[in-house]
Design a protein around this motif. Structure first.
Motif, PDB file in Angstrom:
ATOM      1  N   LYS A 410      70.711 -38.549 -72.885  1.00 53.46           N
ATOM      2  CA  LYS A 410      70.739 -37.099 -73.239  1.00 53.46           C
ATOM      3  C   LYS A 410      70.514 -36.905 -75.028  1.00 53.46           C
ATOM      4  O   LYS A 410      69.724 -36.208 -75.337  1.00 53.46           O
ATOM      5  CB  LYS A 410      71.808 -36.208 -72.802  1.00 53.46           C
ATOM      6  N   HIS A 411      71.475 -37.522 -75.383  1.00 54.08           N
ATOM      7  CA  HIS A 411      71.559 -37.341 -76.913  1.00 54.08           C
ATOM      8  C   HIS A 411      71.231 -38.734 -77.774  1.00 54.08           C
ATOM      9  O   HIS A 411      71.898 -39.145 -78.487  1.00 54.08           O
ATOM     10  CB  HIS A 411      73.072 -37.040 -77.316  1.00 54.08           C
ATOM     11  N   LEU A 412      70.192 -39.397 -77.300  1.00 49.02           N
ATOM     12  CA  LEU A 412      69.671 -40.473 -77.943  1.00 49.02           C
ATOM     13  C   LEU A 412      69.269 -40.084 -79.272  1.00 49.02           C
ATOM     14  O   LEU A 412      68.029 -39.587 -79.487  1.00 49.02           O
ATOM     15  CB  LEU A 412      68.738 -41.380 -77.355  1.00 49.02           C
ATOM     16  N   SER A 413      69.870 -40.386 -80.498  1.00 48.24           N
ATOM     17  CA  SER A 413      69.266 -39.998 -81.823  1.00 48.24           C
ATOM     18  C   SER A 413      69.023 -41.180 -82.435  1.00 48.24           C
ATOM     19  O   SER A 413      68.003 -41.327 -83.148  1.00 48.24           O
ATOM     20  CB  SER A 413      70.012 -39.078 -82.505  1.00 48.24           C
ATOM     21  N   GLY A 414      69.772 -42.130 -82.348  1.00 51.32           N
ATOM     22  CA  GLY A 414      69.796 -43.531 -83.066  1.00 51.32           C
ATOM     23  C   GLY A 414      69.096 -44.509 -82.027  1.00 51.32           C
ATOM     24  O   GLY A 414      68.220 -45.285 -82.684  1.00 51.32           O
ATOM     25  N   GLY A 415      69.366 -44.776 -80.979  1.00 45.16           N
ATOM     26  CA  GLY A 415      68.804 -46.083 -80.202  1.00 45.16           C
ATOM     27  C   GLY A 415      67.844 -45.659 -79.626  1.00 45.16           C
ATOM     28  O   GLY A 415      67.154 -46.696 -78.917  1.00 45.16           O
ATOM     29  N   GLU A 416      67.162 -44.562 -79.763  1.00 48.91           N
ATOM     30  CA  GLU A 416      65.969 -44.514 -78.569  1.00 48.91           C
ATOM     31  C   GLU A 416      64.868 -45.212 -79.071  1.00 48.91           C
ATOM     32  O   GLU A 416      64.609 -45.283 -80.247  1.00 48.91           O
ATOM     33  CB  GLU A 416      65.732 -43.106 -78.120  1.00 48.91           C
ATOM     34  N   ARG A 417      64.085 -45.539 -78.185  1.00 46.44           N
ATOM     35  CA  ARG A 417      62.869 -45.985 -78.526  1.00 46.44           C
ATOM     36  C   ARG A 417      61.701 -44.830 -78.508  1.00 46.44           C
ATOM     37  O   ARG A 417      61.657 -44.197 -77.280  1.00 46.44           O
ATOM     38  CB  ARG A 417      62.301 -47.134 -77.800  1.00 46.44           C
ATOM     39  N   SER A 418      60.889 -44.577 -79.281  1.00 41.71           N
ATOM     40  CA  SER A 418      59.935 -43.701 -79.015  1.00 41.71           C
ATOM     41  C   SER A 418      58.390 -44.144 -78.592  1.00 41.71           C
ATOM     42  O   SER A 418      58.348 -45.370 -78.652  1.00 41.71           O
ATOM     43  CB  SER A 418      59.410 -42.927 -80.502  1.00 41.71           C
ATOM     44  N   MET A 419      57.825 -43.365 -78.339  1.00 42.52           N
ATOM     45  CA  MET A 419      56.415 -43.903 -77.807  1.00 42.52           C
ATOM     46  C   MET A 419      55.830 -44.428 -78.894  1.00 42.52           C
ATOM     47  O   MET A 419      55.072 -45.842 -78.640  1.00 42.52           O
ATOM     48  CB  MET A 419      55.179 -42.473 -77.604  1.00 42.52           C
ATOM     49  N   LEU A 420      55.691 -44.087 -80.485  1.00 47.38           N
ATOM     50  CA  LEU A 420      55.207 -44.838 -81.232  1.00 47.38           C
ATOM     51  C   LEU A 420      55.839 -46.373 -81.372  1.00 47.38           C
ATOM     52  O   LEU A 420      54.952 -47.556 -81.278  1.00 47.38           O
ATOM     53  CB  LEU A 420      55.639 -44.307 -82.857  1.00 47.38           C
ATOM     54  N   SER A 421      57.173 -46.677 -81.300  1.00 44.44           N
ATOM     55  CA  SER A 421      57.580 -47.757 -81.532  1.00 44.44           C
ATOM     56  C   SER A 421      57.427 -48.510 -79.987  1.00 44.44           C
ATOM     57  O   SER A 421      57.160 -49.752 -80.237  1.00 44.44           O
ATOM     58  CB  SER A 421      59.253 -47.942 -81.789  1.00 44.44           C
ATOM     59  N   GLY A 422      57.248 -47.832 -79.130  1.00 41.87           N
ATOM     60  CA  GLY A 422      56.790 -48.629 -77.626  1.00 41.87           C
ATOM     61  C   GLY A 422      55.627 -49.291 -77.969  1.00 41.87           C
ATOM     62  O   GLY A 422      55.256 -50.331 -77.283  1.00 41.87           O
ATOM     63  N   PHE A 423      54.466 -48.365 -78.301  1.00 46.00           N
ATOM     64  CA  PHE A 423      53.208 -48.926 -78.297  1.00 46.00           C
ATOM     65  C   PHE A 423      52.909 -50.195 -79.440  1.00 46.00           C
ATOM     66  O   PHE A 423      52.203 -51.114 -79.107  1.00 46.00           O
ATOM     67  CB  PHE A 423      52.000 -48.071 -78.481  1.00 46.00           C
ATOM     68  N   GLN A 424      53.796 -49.873 -80.541  1.00 47.11           N
ATOM     69  CA  GLN A 424      53.640 -50.942 -81.412  1.00 47.11           C
ATOM     70  C   GLN A 424      54.258 -52.170 -81.122  1.00 47.11           C
ATOM     71  O   GLN A 424      53.586 -53.335 -81.089  1.00 47.11           O
ATOM     72  CB  GLN A 424      54.438 -50.617 -82.799  1.00 47.11           C
ATOM     73  N   GLU A 425      55.357 -52.398 -80.352  1.00 51.95           N
ATOM     74  CA  GLU A 425      56.033 -53.615 -79.813  1.00 51.95           C
ATOM     75  C   GLU A 425      55.022 -54.159 -78.839  1.00 51.95           C
ATOM     76  O   GLU A 425      54.995 -55.331 -78.710  1.00 51.95           O
ATOM     77  CB  GLU A 425      57.301 -53.118 -79.353  1.00 51.95           C
ATOM     78  N   ALA A 426      54.385 -53.311 -78.024  1.00 53.62           N
ATOM     79  CA  ALA A 426      53.687 -53.987 -76.907  1.00 53.62           C
ATOM     80  C   ALA A 426      52.452 -54.622 -77.650  1.00 53.62           C
ATOM     81  O   ALA A 426      51.890 -55.489 -77.027  1.00 53.62           O
ATOM     82  CB  ALA A 426      53.264 -52.718 -75.804  1.00 53.62           C
TER      83      ALA A 426
END
Length: 456
Positions: A410-426
């Motif tokens: 709900k309040h992930l501000s620091g630990g979340e992965r965004s779409m951007l980093s998800g696609f970069q890591e993949a």
């Protein structure tokens, strides 16, 4: 050809995947401004906002509310942050914020309009409402947040109204320096460092007040020990905001830019009413010179569980409503991460010619949902390779569901992965393969598993 070498920008560079409103070091700001992509959709939103804002520069208005909504990862915090940099137009990395945008709009008229808007001296107060919120979240919580950030913006101690009011009084008397010098001489520590635990320094503060402000010791001690709770009304706060902007000159503008309001309010109609009244009061008293911009996961219609009349009032306060959809995320990922070199484009074009039938067969689904589709043609293949178009949509749905079902989501501000980093890591995971490789969807699991709860 190795996949690592097909991208225009280094696939292993450090990308700020999640935009945090509080992250304001120079290096982050320069990267955010230079890499910001204005998609077709964002261009429309910039246009809407600039038209409304420019009108307010010429004639007073009470339509000063902007509601920016969009699902997780649609870039609303980023959009808010960009507006805050642009309107304040500070110098970052040796040039003005607006200069980073000179080649981002395909319409010179629109850039001229932006330049016109940022000429006006403007200060922006950008914050995430959850991090500034008081511990007790009652129905005046939003008013207290506004007061806190407004006082902090002026250099006062926003966490305690009693101290802020004292500092305000001292500043109006023009004795801030004098008081701080007296306090430091008596106490040994600076006023800024000591004021958060002011209750422990009664004698020092009383002495400094008596000396710097010519108050009697009794009067100073009475103030210190006064039990009266300082109450703040919306009307009084707006009056102070009005005085502040008047003291800065006729053209001066102030922006309150608040991230994640929708999540904070939830279904609490008291908080919604509190926000509505503040925006209404600012609109009528400040004549378009103070704006309130908020972001929310949901459109304004779905957040209000309030009955008819009140709802239309709230809609009336936020006249500028911008809804960011997920389509822009695809465009940003394609331009920021997946842009290819010329050689790579030629290689992929040949690949598509040879294999387009195979690809069509692979990505034709029975009873398909409309937005789960394969490549529409060679152009899309080159743009999205090594991903498949449906993965953008699917990944977004996955992230939205994770947020819904996990508490930490709900309040992930620091630990979340965004779409951007998800696609970069993949993409990084298969960078050593050749141009026949595609990213399988399970690789995205690695980018999200760190914040999945065990129950999920």
């Amino acid at each position: 050809m190795r996949l690592q070498s097909i991208y225009k920008s280094d696939i292993n560079r450090d990308i700020n995947g999640v935009i945090k409103v509080a992250q304001d070091d120079e290096q982050s700001i320069v990267q955010e401004l230079s890499e910001y992509i204005i998609t077709r959709e964002l261009r429309r939103h910039f246009n809407t906002f600039l038209n409304h804002y420019e009108r307010s520069l010429e004639q007073p208005t009470d339509k000063i509310g902007v509601w920016i909504s969009g699902f997780f990862g649609s870039g609303k915090s980023h959009f808010l942050k960009m507006l805050s940099y642009l309107l304040a137009n500070k110098t970052v990395g040796g040039k003005k914020a607006v200069q980073y945008f000179s080649d981002k709009f395909d319409d010179p008229m629109m850039f001229a309009q932006l330049e016109n808007c940022v000429k006006v001296p403007t200060e922006t107060i950008l914050f995430n409402i959850d991090s500034k919120s008081p511990l007790t979240k009652d129905k005046t919580a939003i008013l207290r947040v506004f007061a806190k950030v407004f006082y902090e913006h002026q250099g006062f101690y926003g966490n305690d109204l009693k101290v802020a009011k004292l500092e305000q009084f001292i500043a109006k008397s023009g004795k801030t320096e004098q008081f701080r010098e007296c306090f430091e001489r008596i106490n040994g520590g600076t006023w800024e460092e000591s004021r958060d635990s002011f209750a422990f320094f009664e004698d020092d503060i009383v002495e400094a007040m008596s000396e710097a402000l010519d108050m009697s010791e009794t009067a100073s001690r009475n103030w210190f020990n006064g039990e009266e709770e300082i109450e703040l009304s919306i009307e009084q706060l707006v009056k102070e905001i009005r005085e502040y902007i008047d003291s800065k000159g006729r053209d001066y503008r102030l922006m309150f830019m608040i991230d994640e309001v929708g999540q904070y309010i939830g279904s609490d109609s008291d908080l919604m009413l509190n926000l509505q009244t503040i925006v209404e009061e600012i609109g009528t008293k400040c004549g378009g010179r103070v704006w309130v911009m908020v972001t929310s996961q949901e459109a304004i219609d779905s957040i209000t569980k309030i009955s008819g009349d009140d709802f239309s009032k709230i809609q009336g306060r936020f006249n500028t409503r911008l809804s960011l959809s997920s389509s822009s995320v695809d465009e940003v990922i394609k331009k920021r991460i997946l842009a290819k070199t010329d050689t790579a484009e030629q290689v992929l074009s040949l690949q598509y010619e040879k294999n387009n039938q195979v690809l069509k067969n692979l990505f034709t689904f029975n009873n398909a949902v409309l937005d789960l589709k394969g490549y529409s043609g060679e152009g899309e293949f080159i743009e999205t390779y090594p991903f498949v178009p449906y993965q953008f949509r699917l990944m977004q749905n996955v992230l939205a569901e994770i947020r819904k079902h996990g508490n930490s989501g709900k309040h992930l501000s620091g630990g979340e992965r965004s779409m951007l980093s998800g696609f970069q890591e993949a993409a990084q995971a298969i960078q050593d393969r050749d141009e026949y490789a595609l990213v399988p969807f399970y690789l995205f699991y690695d980018t999200v598993h760190t914040f999945l709860e065990s129950s999920i």
